[in-house]
Design a protein around this motif. Structure first.
Motif, PDB file in Angstrom:
ATOM      1  N   PRO A 149      -2.383  -7.170   5.273  1.00 11.15           N
ATOM      2  CA  PRO A 149      -2.088  -7.256   4.437  1.00 11.15           C
ATOM      3  C   PRO A 149      -2.817  -7.806   3.044  1.00 11.15           C
ATOM      4  O   PRO A 149      -3.188  -7.731   2.380  1.00 11.15           O
ATOM      5  N   ARG A 150      -3.888  -8.402   4.243  1.00  8.86           N
ATOM      6  CA  ARG A 150      -5.115  -9.485   3.083  1.00  8.86           C
ATOM      7  C   ARG A 150      -5.938  -8.403   2.530  1.00  8.86           C
ATOM      8  O   ARG A 150      -6.438  -8.414   1.472  1.00  8.86           O
ATOM      9  N   TRP A 151      -6.535  -7.241   3.073  1.00 10.75           N
ATOM     10  CA  TRP A 151      -7.174  -6.417   3.051  1.00 10.75           C
ATOM     11  C   TRP A 151      -6.589  -5.798   1.736  1.00 10.75           C
ATOM     12  O   TRP A 151      -7.320  -5.320   0.748  1.00 10.75           O
ATOM     13  N   ARG A 152      -4.871  -4.921   2.208  1.00  8.59           N
ATOM     14  CA  ARG A 152      -4.167  -3.964   1.792  1.00  8.59           C
ATOM     15  C   ARG A 152      -4.170  -4.664  -0.196  1.00  8.59           C
ATOM     16  O   ARG A 152      -4.506  -4.208  -1.223  1.00  8.59           O
ATOM     17  N   GLN A 153      -3.772  -5.980  -0.188  1.00 13.87           N
ATOM     18  CA  GLN A 153      -4.106  -6.166  -1.736  1.00 13.87           C
ATOM     19  C   GLN A 153      -4.970  -6.930  -1.988  1.00 13.87           C
ATOM     20  O   GLN A 153      -4.388  -6.506  -3.107  1.00 13.87           O
ATOM     21  N   THR A 154      -6.002  -7.418  -0.787  1.00 13.43           N
ATOM     22  CA  THR A 154      -7.046  -7.208  -2.228  1.00 13.43           C
ATOM     23  C   THR A 154      -7.217  -6.067  -2.797  1.00 13.43           C
ATOM     24  O   THR A 154      -7.692  -5.932  -4.251  1.00 13.43           O
TER      25      THR A 154
ATOM     26  N   VAL B  53      -5.450  -3.868  -3.648  1.00 11.19           N
ATOM     27  CA  VAL B  53      -4.057  -3.403  -4.717  1.00 11.19           C
ATOM     28  C   VAL B  53      -4.658  -4.420  -5.462  1.00 11.19           C
ATOM     29  O   VAL B  53      -4.377  -3.986  -6.867  1.00 11.19           O
ATOM     30  N   TRP B  54      -4.778  -5.871  -5.642  1.00 10.28           N
ATOM     31  CA  TRP B  54      -6.019  -6.797  -6.430  1.00 10.28           C
ATOM     32  C   TRP B  54      -6.977  -5.755  -7.710  1.00 10.28           C
ATOM     33  O   TRP B  54      -6.522  -5.741  -8.989  1.00 10.28           O
TER      34      TRP B  54
ATOM     35  N   THR C 221      -2.526   4.328   3.737  1.00  5.86           N
ATOM     36  CA  THR C 221      -1.003   3.781   3.652  1.00  5.86           C
ATOM     37  C   THR C 221       0.265   4.262   3.695  1.00  5.86           C
ATOM     38  O   THR C 221       0.049   5.615   4.071  1.00  5.86           O
TER      39      THR C 221
END
Length: 205
Positions: A6-11, A13-14, A74
């Protein structure tokens, strides 16, 4: 199924959201510059060309790359949801218009110091299209497409998301050093994602 960090994916996305909003904001700035009248039109168009080359093009490349990478790495996929497919189509249209129509027109306008209404209309449409894409990303409207498989495809490995963050930084730095956009590493990453995705789907099945 591969678990996406989640951390890498959310980064990622940011980075996609930031670059998309920057692309839209710079399109609005180009629109304002194309409206500058009289003797100030020449310096304004020189500034517009500089803005297009140094800022808008790298942000457009980054926004398009991260969006495609998020779709390919994803469970969203490229063709499972109408909102993703619409964004994909709009992005390709805007990239084509920016690279082959708007950028050469801005170069000509900077040389002749004569902006045209087509440039103003084009930049306004680009900003409007990007604003619509931001809304699509938030609302995620419409249903699944007829090509949506019943099972979710697996996510990509962590290294794809990490490399997806590094590639735009390297490409942007190279573009600034060379004086023109050079999304070489980003394109290479997209090829890798497209090659790896069918393999992940087969393994999941």
């Amino acid at each position: 199924m591969t678990r996406v960090s989640p951390r890498w994916r959310q980064t990622l996305v940011w980075l996609h959201v930031i670059s998309s909003v920057a692309w839209m904001s710079q399109a609005l700035a180009l629109f304002v510059l194309t409206l500058v009248p009289g003797d100030n039109a020449g310096p304004a168009m020189t500034m517009a060309k500089r803005l297009d080359t140094v800022l808008l093009a790298p942000m457009a490349n980054t926004a398009a790359f991260t969006g495609l990478l998020l779709a390919g790495a994803t469970a969203w996929g490229f063709f499972r949801y109408w909102w993703v497919l619409v964004k994909f189509g709009l992005t390709l249209i805007q990239l084509y218009a920016g690279i082959f129509l708007l950028s050469p027109a801005l170069t000509k306008a900077a040389t002749t110091a004569t902006p045209t209404w087509q440039q103003a209309a084009g930049t306004a449409l680009m900003a409007s299209g990007l604003a619509f894409q931001v809304w699509i990303s938030v609302a995620k409207p419409w249903s699944r497409t007829p090509w949506s498989a019943a099972a979710k495809p697996p996510g990509g490995p962590v290294w794809i998301f990490a490399a997806g963050l590094v590639a735009p930084i390297i490409d942007t730095s190279a573009g600034i050093a060379l004086g023109y956009p050079m999304p070489a590493l980003s394109l290479l990453m997209l090829v890798v994602v497209l090659v790896q995705r069918p393999k992940r789907v087969v393994r999941a099945g």
